[in-house]
Design a protein around this motif. Sequence first.
Motif, mmCIF file in Angstrom:
data_model
loop_
_atom_site.group_PDB
_atom_site.id
_atom_site.type_symbol
_atom_site.label_atom_id
_atom_site.label_comp_id
_atom_site.label_asym_id
_atom_site.label_seq_id
_atom_site.Cartn_x
_atom_site.Cartn_y
_atom_site.Cartn_z
ATOM 1 N N PRO A 207 44.416 51.971 43.170
ATOM 2 C CA PRO A 207 45.869 52.161 43.175
ATOM 3 C C PRO A 207 46.431 52.229 41.762
ATOM 4 O O PRO A 207 45.906 51.612 40.835
ATOM 5 N N VAL A 208 47.489 52.986 41.612
ATOM 6 C CA VAL A 208 48.246 53.043 40.353
ATOM 7 C C VAL A 208 49.679 52.648 40.681
ATOM 8 O O VAL A 208 50.311 53.302 41.497
ATOM 9 N N PRO A 209 50.156 51.523 40.092
ATOM 10 C CA PRO A 209 49.522 50.662 39.100
ATOM 11 C C PRO A 209 48.347 49.875 39.697
ATOM 12 O O PRO A 209 48.331 49.577 40.884
ATOM 13 N N PHE A 479 48.424 49.155 33.149
ATOM 14 C CA PHE A 479 48.049 49.145 34.565
ATOM 15 C C PHE A 479 48.058 50.546 35.169
ATOM 16 O O PHE A 479 47.567 50.743 36.281
ATOM 17 N N GLY A 480 48.623 51.489 34.419
ATOM 18 C CA GLY A 480 48.843 52.827 34.965
ATOM 19 C C GLY A 480 50.217 52.891 35.597
ATOM 20 O O GLY A 480 50.675 51.934 36.230
ATOM 21 N N GLN A 481 50.904 53.997 35.413
ATOM 22 C CA GLN A 481 52.231 54.179 35.995
ATOM 23 C C GLN A 481 52.508 55.670 36.103
ATOM 24 O O GLN A 481 51.906 56.480 35.400
ATOM 25 N N LEU A 486 58.434 53.836 32.938
ATOM 26 C CA LEU A 486 58.022 52.757 32.048
ATOM 27 C C LEU A 486 58.226 51.422 32.757
ATOM 28 O O LEU A 486 59.231 51.232 33.444
ATOM 29 N N HIS A 487 57.272 50.516 32.589
ATOM 30 C CA HIS A 487 57.358 49.203 33.220
ATOM 31 C C HIS A 487 56.806 48.142 32.283
ATOM 32 O O HIS A 487 56.193 48.445 31.254
#
Length: 518
Positions: A207-209, A479-481, A486-487
Motif C-alpha cells: 500500500p501507498v502510503p 512512506f510514499g504518497q 504532501l504529508h
Amino acid sequence: MGLARMAHRRSTLCSLSRCLTQPGLWSRGFASLPDPIGEEQGPINSKDGKVLHPELLNTNFVNAEYAVRGELYLKGEELRKQGKEIIFTNVGNPHALGQKPRTFNRQVMSLVTCPTLLDHPKVGELFPADVIARAKQCSTYFNGGLGAYTDSRGSEGVRKEVAAYIEKRDGYPSSPDQIFLTDGASPAVRYMLNAIIRNDKDGILVPVPQYPLYSASIQLLGGKLLGYYLREDSNWSMDIPSVKRQVAQARSEGIAVRGLVFINPGNPTGQCLSYDNLKDIIQFCQEEEIVLMADEVYQTNIYQDERPFVSCKKVMMDMGEPYSKHELLSFHTVSKGALGECGLRGGYVETTNIHPGTVDQIYKIASINLSPNTTGQLGMALMVNPPEEGSESYEQWKQEESSVMESLRRRAQIMTDGFNACEGVSCTFTEGAMYSFPRLDLPQKAVQAAKQAGKSPDTFYCLKLLEDTGILTVPGSGFGQEEGTLHLRTTILPMEEKIKEVMSLFQNFHKKFMDEYR
C-alpha cells in the motif's frame, strides 16, 4: 587415461612447476599466476585499501532506505546531543514516551527470569498467587530456563498459547505447528518476503502510503515493489481498481505478482479496513493467485467503536471455499497495543494454507538463527494469555489496560482536532494504530525554498519543525504518497500531559511557517 590426455597433463604440471619456481612469485602473491584463460580482470575487490568501501557494497544494500530512522532522526540525535529537548514522535515506541509496562506481565517475567525467587520463602508476600502460578507455568515452556535455546520455531508451549488466542479471536482452528515466533514482527515479514522473492522479476504489492519496512526489505532482497494507492478521500480505504491496474501494468512488463501486503489497522494512515473491504481483497487475491500478507500488529489499537478490527483469517474462513483455502501469512507483535513492549522483540507469523514443504523450508531458515529470543517469547505468551477474570491480578491488569487504551483514544482526538485547526492542514481521524498522517498544503514559496535547499517540500517542512520545536516527525515521502500531495507522520504517543503542549508547539510553528512563506 589416453596417451594424449596424459601428455597434456604432464605439460600443464610442468608449466605450473616453472611458474611456482619463478623468483619473487610468493612475494607478489597468487594474483601473479598467469591466467590460463586470458588476461581479463574480475570485479574490483577493493578501493582505497578497503574491501568494504561504500562504492563496492551490494547495491541493494546501499539503495535500501528506512525513513523512520533516516535523515530526520539523525538530525534529531545531533540536536539532542547539543542539549535540545527532542520529542521523538517519529516511531511507535510507547515506553520511550512514558507509557508504563503492565504490572502482571513484568512480575511474571521477573520470576521466570530469576527462578530462584520462586523458591524464596517470602515469595508469597512479594507476589500475588496467580503471578506465581503463571510464572511456574511459563517456566515449563523453556527447558533450561530463559538462557537456553528453544525450538527454532519458538517454544511449543508459547506457540500453543498463541494458537489458542487466534482460535478464540476468530472462531476457527489454529495449529501451533503453523506458527513461528520471531524477534518482533519485522523479522517474520523478512522471512516471508525472502521466501517469496526469487529475483528482480518478482513483485510484491504494497500500500501507498506504506511502512518502509516493506520497501526497504523488498529492495534488499532484490524484488520489485508494486505500490497501490489507498484512497485518502475515503479514510485511506483500499481501492481494488487501483490494485488491479497495478497488477495488469506489472504483468505487461513481465513481472510475476507474488504477494499483496496490507496493514490493518494502517501505518502510517491509522485506518481500519471494513469487513467488506477485506472480502474484496481476499476475493481478488484468490482469483489472481497472489499470497496475502496481513500485517495486523495494531489489531488491539482501536479507537472507534463503529469500525472494529476483524482479522483477515476470520473473513477468509467465513467466506468458505475456495477462499478459505487461500495462502495467508498473518503477523502480530508485543510491540503495540496497550503493552508497547518494543524492546522485548517478540512477534509471530501464522502460516495459513501454506504448503507443508514450504513450512519445512521456513523452519530450516529459522534454524539458521537457532532460536528466537526467549524474553520476547515469554512476552508473547503473556500478551495472548492475560490474567483470567476473577483472579487476584485481573482488576489491576484490566484497569491498566483500559487506562492506556482510553488515553490513546483521547490523544488520537487531540491530534486530529489540532491538525485540522491549522491553516492548510487536513487529517483523517486515527481509527486505529498509533499515528496521525496529516496532509499539508504548503505555499509555493515554501516549495521553492525546499527545492533550493535540495529537499522535498515535506522533508524541508519537517526539518524546520524539528529545529524550531524539537518535534521529530517523518515526512510523508518516506512512506510514499500520491503525486502532488504532501504529508507528515507523527505518533499519538506523547503522554496526555505532554501531548497538548506538543500540539501547541506544532500550531505555533505552523502559523509562523505559513506567514514566512506566504
